[in-house]
Design a protein around this motif. Structure first.
Motif, PDB file in Angstrom:
ATOM      1  N   GLU A 122       8.890 -15.704 -10.616  1.00  0.00           N
ATOM      2  CA  GLU A 122       8.482 -16.552  -9.495  1.00  0.00           C
ATOM      3  C   GLU A 122       8.575 -15.800  -8.172  1.00  0.00           C
ATOM      4  N   ILE A 123       9.661 -15.045  -7.989  1.00  0.00           N
ATOM      5  CA  ILE A 123       9.836 -14.308  -6.736  1.00  0.00           C
ATOM      6  C   ILE A 123       8.770 -13.230  -6.591  1.00  0.00           C
ATOM      7  N   LEU A 124       8.487 -12.518  -7.662  1.00  0.00           N
ATOM      8  CA  LEU A 124       7.444 -11.484  -7.602  1.00  0.00           C
ATOM      9  C   LEU A 124       6.091 -12.110  -7.285  1.00  0.00           C
ATOM     10  N   GLY A 125       5.842 -13.304  -7.815  1.00  0.00           N
ATOM     11  CA  GLY A 125       4.611 -14.011  -7.468  1.00  0.00           C
ATOM     12  C   GLY A 125       4.571 -14.394  -6.006  1.00  0.00           C
ATOM     13  N   GLN A 126       5.723 -14.803  -5.456  1.00  0.00           N
ATOM     14  CA  GLN A 126       5.782 -15.147  -4.034  1.00  0.00           C
ATOM     15  C   GLN A 126       5.559 -13.920  -3.154  1.00  0.00           C
ATOM     16  N   LEU A 127       6.092 -12.770  -3.589  1.00  0.00           N
ATOM     17  CA  LEU A 127       5.880 -11.534  -2.827  1.00  0.00           C
ATOM     18  C   LEU A 127       4.408 -11.147  -2.823  1.00  0.00           C
ATOM     19  N   LEU A 128       3.734 -11.340  -3.939  1.00  0.00           N
ATOM     20  CA  LEU A 128       2.286 -11.060  -3.999  1.00  0.00           C
ATOM     21  C   LEU A 128       1.522 -12.018  -3.077  1.00  0.00           C
ATOM     22  N   GLU A 129       1.905 -13.289  -3.096  1.00  0.00           N
ATOM     23  CA  GLU A 129       1.250 -14.267  -2.221  1.00  0.00           C
ATOM     24  C   GLU A 129       1.486 -13.924  -0.756  1.00  0.00           C
ATOM     25  N   ASN A 130       2.716 -13.530  -0.433  1.00  0.00           N
ATOM     26  CA  ASN A 130       3.036 -13.141   0.938  1.00  0.00           C
ATOM     27  C   ASN A 130       2.192 -11.952   1.383  1.00  0.00           C
ATOM     28  N   SER A 187      -4.716  12.209  22.706  1.00  0.00           N
ATOM     29  CA  SER A 187      -5.085  10.791  22.808  1.00  0.00           C
ATOM     30  C   SER A 187      -5.594  10.263  21.468  1.00  0.00           C
ATOM     31  N   THR A 188      -6.210  11.142  20.678  1.00  0.00           N
ATOM     32  CA  THR A 188      -6.652  10.766  19.337  1.00  0.00           C
ATOM     33  C   THR A 188      -5.449  10.416  18.463  1.00  0.00           C
ATOM     34  N   ILE A 189      -4.379  11.160  18.630  1.00  0.00           N
ATOM     35  CA  ILE A 189      -3.149  10.896  17.876  1.00  0.00           C
ATOM     36  C   ILE A 189      -2.549   9.557  18.295  1.00  0.00           C
ATOM     37  N   THR A 190      -2.550   9.267  19.588  1.00  0.00           N
ATOM     38  CA  THR A 190      -2.030   7.989  20.078  1.00  0.00           C
ATOM     39  C   THR A 190      -2.765   6.817  19.444  1.00  0.00           C
ATOM     40  N   GLU A 191      -4.088   6.877  19.435  1.00  0.00           N
ATOM     41  CA  GLU A 191      -4.873   5.790  18.851  1.00  0.00           C
ATOM     42  C   GLU A 191      -4.623   5.666  17.351  1.00  0.00           C
ATOM     43  N   ALA A 192      -4.505   6.796  16.682  1.00  0.00           N
ATOM     44  CA  ALA A 192      -4.276   6.772  15.239  1.00  0.00           C
ATOM     45  C   ALA A 192      -2.924   6.149  14.913  1.00  0.00           C
ATOM     46  N   VAL A 193      -1.899   6.513  15.665  1.00  0.00           N
ATOM     47  CA  VAL A 193      -0.566   5.971  15.421  1.00  0.00           C
ATOM     48  C   VAL A 193      -0.547   4.464  15.677  1.00  0.00           C
ATOM     49  N   ALA A 194      -1.240   4.002  16.698  1.00  0.00           N
ATOM     50  CA  ALA A 194      -1.306   2.568  16.981  1.00  0.00           C
ATOM     51  C   ALA A 194      -1.900   1.808  15.800  1.00  0.00           C
ATOM     52  N   GLN A 195      -2.955   2.352  15.209  1.00  0.00           N
ATOM     53  CA  GLN A 195      -3.572   1.709  14.054  1.00  0.00           C
ATOM     54  C   GLN A 195      -2.668   1.764  12.829  1.00  0.00           C
ATOM     55  N   LEU A 196      -1.949   2.876  12.667  1.00  0.00           N
ATOM     56  CA  LEU A 196      -1.031   2.992  11.541  1.00  0.00           C
ATOM     57  C   LEU A 196       0.096   1.962  11.642  1.00  0.00           C
ATOM     58  N   ALA A 197       0.520   1.654  12.867  1.00  0.00           N
ATOM     59  CA  ALA A 197       1.581   0.654  13.057  1.00  0.00           C
ATOM     60  C   ALA A 197       1.139  -0.693  12.504  1.00  0.00           C
ATOM     61  N   LYS A 198      -0.090  -1.064  12.798  1.00  0.00           N
ATOM     62  CA  LYS A 198      -0.615  -2.327  12.269  1.00  0.00           C
ATOM     63  C   LYS A 198      -0.804  -2.241  10.763  1.00  0.00           C
ATOM     64  N   GLN A 199      -1.419  -1.167  10.293  1.00  0.00           N
ATOM     65  CA  GLN A 199      -1.714  -1.023   8.874  1.00  0.00           C
ATOM     66  C   GLN A 199      -0.444  -1.059   8.033  1.00  0.00           C
ATOM     67  N   ALA A 200       0.566  -0.297   8.452  1.00  0.00           N
ATOM     68  CA  ALA A 200       1.796  -0.217   7.674  1.00  0.00           C
ATOM     69  C   ALA A 200       2.535  -1.548   7.633  1.00  0.00           C
ATOM     70  N   ASN A 201       2.508  -2.287   8.722  1.00  0.00           N
ATOM     71  CA  ASN A 201       3.284  -3.520   8.799  1.00  0.00           C
ATOM     72  C   ASN A 201       2.568  -4.750   8.257  1.00  0.00           C
ATOM     73  N   TYR A 246      -0.390  -4.548   5.935  1.00  0.00           N
ATOM     74  CA  TYR A 246      -1.119  -4.361   4.681  1.00  0.00           C
ATOM     75  C   TYR A 246      -0.224  -3.653   3.662  1.00  0.00           C
ATOM     76  N   LEU A 247       0.226  -4.388   2.675  1.00  0.00           N
ATOM     77  CA  LEU A 247       1.053  -3.789   1.627  1.00  0.00           C
ATOM     78  C   LEU A 247       0.249  -2.695   0.926  1.00  0.00           C
ATOM     79  N   PRO A 248       0.821  -1.490   0.783  1.00  0.00           N
ATOM     80  CA  PRO A 248       0.092  -0.419   0.097  1.00  0.00           C
ATOM     81  C   PRO A 248      -0.362  -0.865  -1.293  1.00  0.00           C
ATOM     82  N   GLU A 258      -4.609 -12.461   7.071  1.00  0.00           N
ATOM     83  CA  GLU A 258      -4.433 -13.019   8.413  1.00  0.00           C
ATOM     84  C   GLU A 258      -3.916 -11.998   9.420  1.00  0.00           C
ATOM     85  N   ASP A 259      -3.874 -10.708   9.032  1.00  0.00           N
ATOM     86  CA  ASP A 259      -3.387  -9.651   9.925  1.00  0.00           C
ATOM     87  C   ASP A 259      -2.021  -9.986  10.497  1.00  0.00           C
TER      88      ASP A 259
END
Length: 281
Positions: A46-54, A7-21, A23-25, A61-62
């Motif tokens: 300009e595009i690289l700046g837009q990617l940083l803003e995104n 169950s600890t693994i289940t909770e960890a994977v759920a959080q990783l799903a949010k984190q990975a999608n 929060y840009l590393p 905003e999660d």
């Protein structure tokens, strides 16, 4: 022997799903900043700046970095001194993916069968799981969502030893050229060498999920990583395919021993987000 409830693994994977999608590393974020400073193309800057803003908006905003939150690719290293209790490892991981993708309103992209019905599973399961048994009493989990835009442009070629380094370099660069703008560059590119057909592909997948600042431990392969990155960035594809120097942020290589008559080569492409998150339990 250390016990760990699944169950600890289940909770960890759920959080990783949010984190990975959402929060840009940090290593990818810093690579964007460096690339923008060195990019000669105004549109590329300009595009690289837009990617940083995104990325900033997504983190603050999660929200997902990209609407395609991908299939959940999960790498699991299980310490041989860990006793998992309370259920099966794979089922715990699938449950974590379902929990994370449903509770955090991430797009569900998995279909239950690939050719005929293609019915959406509605919780992004099953995950694609790669498990290794390793020394120790910890469980290390890395979740690396793969969207279709980049995954569809990945490729495998069963080369022969006579093709050599020159053949490998040509194949990798040709794959990137064929991908063009479809993989949302700047890309992070994983290259897998050796083993068998499936092992080369797994090596490439692991390589694509490595951190940008990482280097292959073998100096020969580390040098090849740098050479391939230089060749790819000379293609002129540029950010989002609109021209420029920054076609790729990094090339990572993983390899495995192979047959005397074989040289399998796989290329696995990550889009600009290069999403991955990991935890040790």
């Amino acid at each position: 022997m250390r016990e760990l409830q699944v169950s600890t693994i289940t909770e960890a994977v759920a959080q990783l799903a949010k984190q990975a999608n959402c929060y840009l590393p940090q290593d990818v974020y810093e690579a964007f900043q460096k690339a923008r400073a060195n990019e000669p193309s105004p549109s590329g800057q300009e595009i690289l700046g837009q990617l940083l803003e995104n990325a900033d908006i997504a983190r603050n905003e999660d929200m997902p970095i990209c609407q395609d939150t991908g299939l959940a690719i999960v790498f699991v290293d299980v310490g041989q001194e860990v006793h998992l209790t309370g259920g099966a490892l794979d089922e715990a991981i699938h449950a974590g993916v379902a929990k994370g993708y449903v509770e955090y309103y991430l797009r569900k992209s998995a279909v239950a069968e690939p050719l005929f019905d293609r019915t959406n599973t509605k919780n992004n399961t099953p995950a694609v799981i790669h498990t290794r048994i390793v020394p120790g009493d910890k469980v290390k989990i890395k979740l690396a969502p793969k969207g279709a835009g980049s995954e569809n442009k990945s490729a495998l070629k069963m080369m022969v030893p006579a093709d050599g380094v020159a053949g490998v370099k040509k194949f990798v660069v040709d794959v990137v050229k064929a991908a063009g703008s479809n993989s949302c560059p700047p890309m992070v590119i994983g290259v897998g060498l050796g083993g068998t057909m499936e092992m080369a592909a797994i090596c490439a997948k692991r390589a694509a999920a490595r951190d940008i600042e990482s280097r292959n431990a073998d100096p020969r392969y580390a040098a090849l990583e740098e050479e391939l990155l230089e060749l790819i960035n000379k293609t002129g594809i540029g950010p989002q395919g609109l021209g420029g120097r920054t076609t790729a942020l990094k090339v990572n290589i993983e390899w495995y021993p192979t047959h005397i008559a074989s040289l399998p080569v796989a290329v696995n492409i990550n889009c600009h987000a290069a999403r991955h998150a990991e935890v040790e339990l």
